[in-house]
Design an enzyme around this catalytic site. Structure first.
Site, PDB file in Angstrom:
ATOM      1  N   THR A   1     -20.824  -4.821   1.635  1.00  0.00           N
ATOM      2  CA  THR A   1     -22.260  -4.990   1.400  1.00  0.00           C
ATOM      3  C   THR A   1     -22.469  -5.842   0.155  1.00  0.00           C
ATOM      4  O   THR A   1     -22.034  -5.449  -0.936  1.00  0.00           O
ATOM      5  CB  THR A   1     -22.925  -3.613   1.192  1.00  0.00           C
ATOM      6  OG1 THR A   1     -22.531  -2.751   2.261  1.00  0.00           O
ATOM      7  CG2 THR A   1     -24.435  -3.735   1.126  1.00  0.00           C
TER       8      THR A   1
ATOM      9  N   TYR B   1      -3.866  -3.068   7.140  1.00  0.00           N
ATOM     10  CA  TYR B   1      -5.329  -3.053   7.264  1.00  0.00           C
ATOM     11  C   TYR B   1      -5.805  -3.847   8.475  1.00  0.00           C
ATOM     12  O   TYR B   1      -6.959  -3.711   8.892  1.00  0.00           O
ATOM     13  CB  TYR B   1      -6.000  -3.596   5.999  1.00  0.00           C
ATOM     14  CG  TYR B   1      -5.668  -2.856   4.724  1.00  0.00           C
ATOM     15  CD1 TYR B   1      -5.076  -1.595   4.742  1.00  0.00           C
ATOM     16  CD2 TYR B   1      -5.945  -3.425   3.479  1.00  0.00           C
ATOM     17  CE1 TYR B   1      -4.764  -0.932   3.565  1.00  0.00           C
ATOM     18  CE2 TYR B   1      -5.637  -2.758   2.304  1.00  0.00           C
ATOM     19  CZ  TYR B   1      -5.045  -1.517   2.354  1.00  0.00           C
ATOM     20  OH  TYR B   1      -4.740  -0.861   1.181  1.00  0.00           O
TER      21      TYR B   1
ATOM     22  N   ILE C   1      -4.046  -9.813 -14.364  1.00  0.00           N
ATOM     23  CA  ILE C   1      -4.641  -9.174 -13.190  1.00  0.00           C
ATOM     24  C   ILE C   1      -6.045  -8.684 -13.548  1.00  0.00           C
ATOM     25  O   ILE C   1      -6.213  -7.931 -14.506  1.00  0.00           O
ATOM     26  CB  ILE C   1      -3.752  -8.019 -12.662  1.00  0.00           C
ATOM     27  CG1 ILE C   1      -4.354  -7.411 -11.395  1.00  0.00           C
ATOM     28  CG2 ILE C   1      -3.504  -6.946 -13.706  1.00  0.00           C
ATOM     29  CD1 ILE C   1      -3.418  -6.453 -10.662  1.00  0.00           C
TER      30      ILE C   1
ATOM     31  N   SER D   1       3.392   1.351  -4.478  1.00  0.00           N
ATOM     32  CA  SER D   1       2.150   2.058  -4.165  1.00  0.00           C
ATOM     33  C   SER D   1       2.511   3.443  -3.640  1.00  0.00           C
ATOM     34  O   SER D   1       3.463   3.588  -2.869  1.00  0.00           O
ATOM     35  CB  SER D   1       1.351   1.275  -3.117  1.00  0.00           C
ATOM     36  OG  SER D   1       0.148   1.937  -2.798  1.00  0.00           O
ATOM     37  N   ASN D   2       1.778   4.452  -4.080  1.00  0.00           N
ATOM     38  CA  ASN D   2       1.968   5.834  -3.613  1.00  0.00           C
ATOM     39  C   ASN D   2       3.353   6.390  -3.942  1.00  0.00           C
ATOM     40  O   ASN D   2       3.877   7.235  -3.216  1.00  0.00           O
ATOM     41  CB  ASN D   2       1.701   5.929  -2.103  1.00  0.00           C
ATOM     42  CG  ASN D   2       0.281   5.552  -1.751  1.00  0.00           C
ATOM     43  OD1 ASN D   2      -0.669   6.117  -2.277  1.00  0.00           O
ATOM     44  ND2 ASN D   2       0.120   4.562  -0.882  1.00  0.00           N
TER      45      ASN D   2
END
Length: 327
Positions: A268, A52, A16, A164-165
């Site tokens: 960006t 998302y 990873i 996660s979390n």
């Protein structure tokens, strides 16, 4: 133009990349170009999630960037996604992953995470609500959800699964019943929330540690004027000047040297590239300690909702809320 990348190795043998592109808060219309640009400059790790709301665009970017005719094979790109809270029921887990695979136009994921330890009400509503604005929960046990996720590995739909979390106690719970061990824990991590105990615990138990919001989530919509600003820390600014780097690069380098995978979000191009260019310098041991000393157990990412007209933590009342434990 591409930069060399460093990796951590999962217990599965998968590699990873230590820097990935985060896609949370990346608006549709922007995220496709961001992912394409990132893959073009050398990123080999894309972090996604169903909630998302942009996996279709991420999938278009991957399709246009990856393939035998494009000089980048699927095997070279590490793609993570996450199971959302309304799909924790064991009967819903496989369908949820298949929907993500369809949106991403992939045959398999490299890593599938349980996004949070608690479940929302079953159904298609992402945030099912009570009349007062609070969330409707479901009492599905995360251990049952995990057992359903294990089947996804055996079916070849994902190469690894993780969390996660989750806090330490909850990870222990999962490990105690797992036949497929969690490979990764992903939680908020930056110098104000250094997570030293949780990192040590994960590394001792064979989990790779991934930190989200490594720059302190400066673009969060619930930001308050009195919140501390990580990128404005004088010590970080001084190190950035010393090395001719950005403050963000200093923060990411600190994580790289701690063997913490980081997934900074940006749409960006200049920042996407900068965030990746952290493998050509090193911080001294003293500088690492100075950054580590900024820890104040400050958590930026606490989801908020409006209940009866007041802004309150979305899930703090849930018995499985992970952030009441020390770590």
């Amino acid at each position: 133009m591409a930069t060399a990348v460093e990796y951590e190795t999962l217990y599965t043998g998968q590699k990873i990349p230590l820097i990935g592109l985060g896609t949370w808060k990346s608006a549709p219309g922007q995220v496709k170009d961001a992912v394409k640009y990132a893959l073009g400059v050398g990123y080999r790790h894309i972090d996604c999630a169903f909630v998302y709301g942009n996996e279709t665009e991420v999938g278009e970017a991957i399709k246009e960037s990856v393939g035998s005719d494009k000089g980048l094979s699927r095997e070279e790109v590490f793609v993570t996604s996450k199971l959302w809270n309304n799909k924790h029921h064991p009967d819903d887990v496989e369908c949820a992953l298949r929907k993500t695979l369809q949106d991403l136009q992939l045959d398999y994921l490299d890593l599938y995470l349980m996004h949070w330890p608690y479940a929302f009400k079953r159904g298609d509503q992402i945030f099912p609500q009570n009349p007062d604005g609070s969330v409707q929960y479901d009492l599905t046990d995360y251990k049952d959800t995990w057992k359903a996720m294990e089947k996804l590995v055996k079916q070849g739909l994902t190469k690894a699964i993780g969390l996660s979390n989750f806090n330490k106690r909850q990870i222990d719970d999962i490990i105690s019943i797992a036949t497929v061990k969690p490979a990764v824990l992903q939680v908020e991590c930056h110098p104000y929330l250094a997570q030293n105990e949780l990192i040590a615990y994960c590394h001792a138990h064979g989990l790779v540690f991934t930190g989200y919001s490594p720059l302190g989530s400066p673009d969060r919509s619930w930001r308050k004027p009195e919140d501390p600003v990580l990128l404005e820390e004088p010590g970080i600014i001084a190190m950035a000047k010393k090395y001719g780097k950005s403050e963000a690069q200093i923060l990411l380098r600190w994580q790289v040297q701690r063997k913490v995978v980081s997934i900074p979000k940006s749409v960006t191009p200049t920042r996407i590239l900068q965030n990746f260019q952290v493998f050509d310098f090193s911080l001294s041991e003293e500088e690492m300690q100075l950054i580590g000393a900024l820890n104040k157990n400050w958590r930026y990412i606490i989801p908020l909702i409006t209940v009866n007209g007041k802004s309150v933590p979305r899930d703090a009342g849930h018995p499985l809320y992970p952030f009441n434990d020390p770590y």
